[in-house]
Design a protein around this motif. Sequence first.
Motif, PDB file in Angstrom:
ATOM      1  N   ALA A  88       0.846  -1.186   0.000  1.00 52.67           N
ATOM      2  CA  ALA A  88       0.000   0.000   0.000  1.00 52.67           C
ATOM      3  C   ALA A  88       0.885   1.241   0.000  1.00 52.67           C
ATOM      4  CB  ALA A  88      -0.922   0.018   1.221  1.00 52.67           C
ATOM      5  N   GLN A  89       0.318   2.350  -0.414  1.00 51.07           N
ATOM      6  CA  GLN A  89       1.053   3.608  -0.394  1.00 51.07           C
ATOM      7  C   GLN A  89       1.446   3.962   1.037  1.00 51.07           C
ATOM      8  OE1 GLN A  89       1.914   5.182  -3.138  1.00 51.07           O
ATOM      9  NE2 GLN A  89       2.950   6.906  -2.165  1.00 51.07           N
ATOM     10  N   GLU A  90       2.736   4.337   1.210  1.00 48.03           N
ATOM     11  CA  GLU A  90       3.181   4.626   2.567  1.00 48.03           C
ATOM     12  C   GLU A  90       2.422   5.815   3.145  1.00 48.03           C
ATOM     13  OE1 GLU A  90       5.994   6.715  -0.311  1.00 48.03           O
ATOM     14  OE2 GLU A  90       5.233   4.682  -0.046  1.00 48.03           O
ATOM     15  N   SER A  91       2.115   5.691   4.439  1.00 45.91           N
ATOM     16  CA  SER A  91       1.383   6.744   5.138  1.00 45.91           C
ATOM     17  C   SER A  91       2.367   7.814   5.588  1.00 45.91           C
ATOM     18  CB  SER A  91       0.637   6.152   6.333  1.00 45.91           C
ATOM     19  OG  SER A  91       0.004   7.152   7.082  1.00 45.91           O
ATOM     20  N   GLY A 106       8.305  14.353   0.782  1.00 47.84           N
ATOM     21  CA  GLY A 106       6.870  14.595   0.818  1.00 47.84           C
ATOM     22  C   GLY A 106       6.248  14.415   2.178  1.00 47.84           C
ATOM     23  N   GLY A 107       7.058  14.355   3.230  1.00 50.11           N
ATOM     24  CA  GLY A 107       6.536  14.194   4.581  1.00 50.11           C
ATOM     25  C   GLY A 107       7.203  13.042   5.304  1.00 50.11           C
ATOM     26  N   ILE A 108       6.832  12.854   6.566  1.00 50.80           N
ATOM     27  CA  ILE A 108       7.415  11.801   7.399  1.00 50.80           C
ATOM     28  C   ILE A 108       6.668  10.497   7.156  1.00 50.80           C
ATOM     29  CG2 ILE A 108       7.927  11.082   9.755  1.00 50.80           C
ATOM     30  CD1 ILE A 108       7.858  14.028  10.562  1.00 50.80           C
ATOM     31  N   VAL A 109       7.404   9.450   6.851  1.00 49.85           N
ATOM     32  CA  VAL A 109       6.808   8.129   6.639  1.00 49.85           C
ATOM     33  C   VAL A 109       6.695   7.423   7.990  1.00 49.85           C
ATOM     34  CG1 VAL A 109       7.061   5.888   5.511  1.00 49.85           C
ATOM     35  CG2 VAL A 109       7.742   7.983   4.315  1.00 49.85           C
ATOM     36  N   ARG A 110       5.526   6.927   8.303  1.00 48.41           N
ATOM     37  CA  ARG A 110       5.328   6.194   9.564  1.00 48.41           C
ATOM     38  C   ARG A 110       6.179   4.923   9.563  1.00 48.41           C
ATOM     39  NH1 ARG A 110       0.986   7.831  12.667  1.00 48.41           N
ATOM     40  NH2 ARG A 110      -0.447   9.312  11.675  1.00 48.41           N
ATOM     41  N   GLY A 111       6.781   4.637  10.710  1.00 50.55           N
ATOM     42  CA  GLY A 111       7.621   3.456  10.821  1.00 50.55           C
ATOM     43  C   GLY A 111       9.031   3.638  10.299  1.00 50.55           C
ATOM     44  N   LEU A 228       5.865  -0.645  16.168  1.00 51.62           N
ATOM     45  CA  LEU A 228       4.809   0.273  16.612  1.00 51.62           C
ATOM     46  C   LEU A 228       4.342   1.219  15.518  1.00 51.62           C
ATOM     47  CD1 LEU A 228       6.182   1.267  20.149  1.00 51.62           C
ATOM     48  CD2 LEU A 228       4.561  -0.542  19.557  1.00 51.62           C
ATOM     49  N   ASP A 229       5.002   1.168  14.334  1.00 50.58           N
ATOM     50  CA  ASP A 229       4.656   2.062  13.226  1.00 50.58           C
ATOM     51  C   ASP A 229       4.790   3.529  13.634  1.00 50.58           C
ATOM     52  OD1 ASP A 229       3.985   2.377  10.551  1.00 50.58           O
ATOM     53  OD2 ASP A 229       1.857   2.660  10.981  1.00 50.58           O
ATOM     54  N   VAL A 230       5.898   3.838  14.334  1.00 46.19           N
ATOM     55  CA  VAL A 230       6.160   5.203  14.793  1.00 46.19           C
ATOM     56  C   VAL A 230       7.409   5.716  14.083  1.00 46.19           C
ATOM     57  CG1 VAL A 230       7.443   4.272  16.763  1.00 46.19           C
ATOM     58  CG2 VAL A 230       6.640   6.621  16.827  1.00 46.19           C
ATOM     59  N   ALA A 231       7.398   6.969  13.689  1.00 44.37           N
ATOM     60  CA  ALA A 231       8.553   7.588  13.043  1.00 44.37           C
ATOM     61  C   ALA A 231       9.514   8.091  14.111  1.00 44.37           C
ATOM     62  CB  ALA A 231       8.120   8.741  12.149  1.00 44.37           C
ATOM     63  N   ILE A 232      10.793   7.707  13.990  1.00 44.88           N
ATOM     64  CA  ILE A 232      11.799   8.066  14.984  1.00 44.88           C
ATOM     65  C   ILE A 232      12.916   8.852  14.314  1.00 44.88           C
ATOM     66  CG2 ILE A 232      13.453   7.194  16.673  1.00 44.88           C
ATOM     67  CD1 ILE A 232      11.740   4.760  17.051  1.00 44.88           C
ATOM     68  N   PHE A 233      13.230  10.022  14.863  1.00 46.22           N
ATOM     69  CA  PHE A 233      14.355  10.844  14.414  1.00 46.22           C
ATOM     70  C   PHE A 233      15.458  10.733  15.458  1.00 46.22           C
ATOM     71  CE2 PHE A 233      10.951  12.482  11.941  1.00 46.22           C
ATOM     72  CZ  PHE A 233      11.500  13.078  10.822  1.00 46.22           C
TER      73      PHE A 233
END
Length: 475
Positions: A88-91, A106-111, A228-233
């Motif tokens: 699926a298209q990345e969220s 185009g933005g932060i990708v979840r996970g 957890l499908d969380v974006a980490i920096f």
Amino acid sequence: MIKETASYDQMLVFGDRLLFYTGALMKEKQVFFCKECGYESAKWMGQCPGCRQWNTFAEEKITVSKKRGNEPAGEKPHAVSITEVTSAQESRIFTNIGELDRVLGGGIVRGSLVLVGGDPGIGKSTLLLEMCKSLVSDEVKVLYVSGEESLSQIKMRGVRLGAYHEKLMLLSDGNLATAEEQIEKVNADVVVIDSIQTMYVPELDNVPGSVTQVREVTTRLMQLAKRLDVAIFIVGHVTKEGTVAGPRTLEHMVDSVLYFEGDDNSGFRMLRAVKNRFGSTNEIGVFSMTETGLAEVSNPSQMFLSGRPVEAPGSVVVSTMEGTRAVLVELQALVSDSNFNMPRRTSVGVDYNRVNLLMAVLEKRGGVVLSGCDCYVSIAGGMKVNDPASDLGIISAIYSSFRNRPVGDDTVIIGEVGLAGEIRGVQSIQARVKEADKLGYKRIILPKASPVSGIPDLNCELIYVRTIGEALERI
């Protein structure tokens, strides 16, 4: 007999036979890690076989655990056909900071796991706190974890930047286990770790920032982001060579690597993507450092060309591509008689060897004798240009300074130069011409091999050239 160091209170021993055991065998060993690439060796070596760098091995202790018992319950992974995999298209989560969204693709990708590196004091923490301010809302929860600052220090910077929202959670602790627990507890969508060198895994005896700790912390953060499908920096310190400190494998493990660059004497900062699994690489975002934080620069070309001298010999405008963006920059050259037996050659912002090569082409194919002249080439504004399309601009600037004849202020020069003196075609010529026309330039010198068509209402003159001789006649 048992050779490893073990917990004997967990086992029953009869003679030399182990009858019952429920724990894990533990042993320590000394290994050497390369600080550049992470190559592991049982002994110290002067030169790393992996990256061929000298004196990069550091000694560390690691604890090896040999688990005993049955395999964990559950179905084991198995190979499947690519046609059976559903995708699926990345969220993505939009940061509402245009320059940052551009660099991220185009933005932060979840996970995703994103590494942000930069010199001390360049503004990495400020940029990420600005991102947190723009992200936090009733729908998006953000957790800022710092192992370097206290909660009050983070709040002082947050108040100055306007990051004051109840959904922005703060944690001051370097223990990764505590951070993992809080990430799950607050159900965060985006997490910032500042910095990776201050985090540690309590099960390891190594000090924070060591090769073993950095690699283990990054591995566990990567697994946490996917689970957890969380974006980490994560913020990474850099070495004196400008690369992220720690093992080189750190950059291979993450999804994206961003470098925050800038001159200490300049208020401009550039965010550059050197790796991005979800977007274009070599994309840049431009920011301006102000008293209230970082401000976006939506038109970098106009910024880099501000203050350009009028009718000055050796000053030309070239077009370079940074990812999908065309940027116009000022390229300056100064040629003067040399007072040394060997003339000096200096370049700032462009490759030194490339400048020497182009000067040789100019001497051989253009008939300009530079063997007795010092030559200095620089990109104004602190920009670094690696685009081959700037070759013709470098030659034109050197020729203009040598002849003391200025290039027109309304001229943009585009083209790659070959060793035979030919002007070769370049990529993205449409975007380059559109950017120059938008800023009001009237003449564009470009390769004959890159014709321009399909641009309506073009207000500039296109001058096509095949060789450097033709180009030098038209400047």
